[in-house]
Design a protein around this motif. Sequence first.
Motif, PDB file in Angstrom:
ATOM      1  N   LEU A   1       1.285   4.094  -3.019  1.00 23.40           N
ATOM      2  CA  LEU A   1       1.076   5.537  -2.813  1.00 23.40           C
ATOM      3  C   LEU A   1       2.320   6.334  -3.193  1.00 23.40           C
TER       4      LEU A   1
ATOM      5  N   CYS B   1      -2.346   0.907  -5.918  1.00 27.22           N
ATOM      6  CA  CYS B   1      -2.177   0.388  -4.556  1.00 27.22           C
ATOM      7  C   CYS B   1      -2.691  -1.050  -4.448  1.00 27.22           C
TER       8      CYS B   1
ATOM      9  N   VAL C   1       0.832  -1.204   0.000  1.00 32.57           N
ATOM     10  CA  VAL C   1       0.000   0.000   0.000  1.00 32.57           C
ATOM     11  C   VAL C   1       0.866   1.253   0.000  1.00 32.57           C
TER      12      VAL C   1
END
Length: 300
Positions: free
Chosen positions: A235, A277, A231
Motif C-alpha cells: 500500500l 499488495c 500488505v
Amino acid sequence: MKHWFRLHTLALRHTLLGLLRHPLSSLLNLLVIAIAAALPLLLWLVLASLASVSNRLPVEPQISVFLKNGHDVAATKALEQELAARKGMAKVRFVPRDEALRQLEGATGTTDLLAGLGENPLPDAFVLTLHGTDAAPVEALHAELARHPLVEEVQVDSAWAQRLERLVALGRSVFEVLAGLLALALALITGNAIRMQILTRREEIEVARLIGATDAFIRRPFIHFAAVQGVLGGLLACGVVALLLARLNPAVSELAQAYGQQFALQLPDWRVLLAVCGATTLLTWSGAWVAVWRHLRQWR
C-alpha cells in the motif's frame, strides 16, 4: 476450526500491537519494502503509458517522396506505376500540392495561407506505405528514390514510431530483470529480519518447544508479521508511486502538448493495488517461511 481462527486472530493482533509498540523501526522496514516494490511498479506504469501511445501510432514504414517543381506528368505517372508494382509495397498515394495545402490549412486552422506567399510553395508528393518493419528494405528504397531525377527529397515518416516500439520492448525486458532482482532482494530482506527476530526470541521459542509447542505454533507469529508488512508495504509503495506520478504528470503533459500529442502517465488503479499488495505479501511471506523453516530444522 474455531480454535484455528482464534489462534490466527491472536497472532494477527499480537503482530499489529508489536508494530505500534515500535513505530520508528516498523516504519523503516515498511519503507524498505515500499521502495523495493515502487521501483518496478513505477517502471511498469511508464511502460504501460508508452505502450498505449505506441499502439496508436502507425508502425508500418511510411516514406514521403517530394517531387521537384515542374516535373513531367507522364514521368510522374510512370514512377507511380513502378512504385505500386514493387514487392513489399502496401500502398502508393499521390498527394497533389493543392491537396497538401488544404491539409496544412486544416491542421493550422488558417484559411488563407497564400495571402502573403503569392503561390503554393508545397510540392507534389507520394506517400508510400510498406509491409513489414524491417529497416533494410526501407533504407534501400530511400537511397534509390533520393537519386531519382524527379525527386527533390525523401523522408521516412514512421521510423520514430518503430524506435518507440523497440524502446518499449527493451523497457519490458529491463522491467522483468529489475522486478526479478528486487523480488529476490525483498524476500531476502524479509528473511533476514525474521531471522533476527528469531534470534532475539530464541530462549522463548526453546521454552515453548519444551512444553510441547508445535512448529506451526512457533511459525505463526512470524508469518503473520511478514504478511502484515507485505500488505502495508505494498500500500505504501502504491502511495509513493501515485505521489511521484502526480508530481511528474503536469510536466509530462506540457512536453507532450509541445509535440502535438496527448500523453500522461497512468496512475495505479485498484487492480494494480491488489496485484502489488499480493506480490509483496507473497514475497515477504515466502522469505519469512524459509527463515523459520531453516531455524526449526536446526533445532530439530
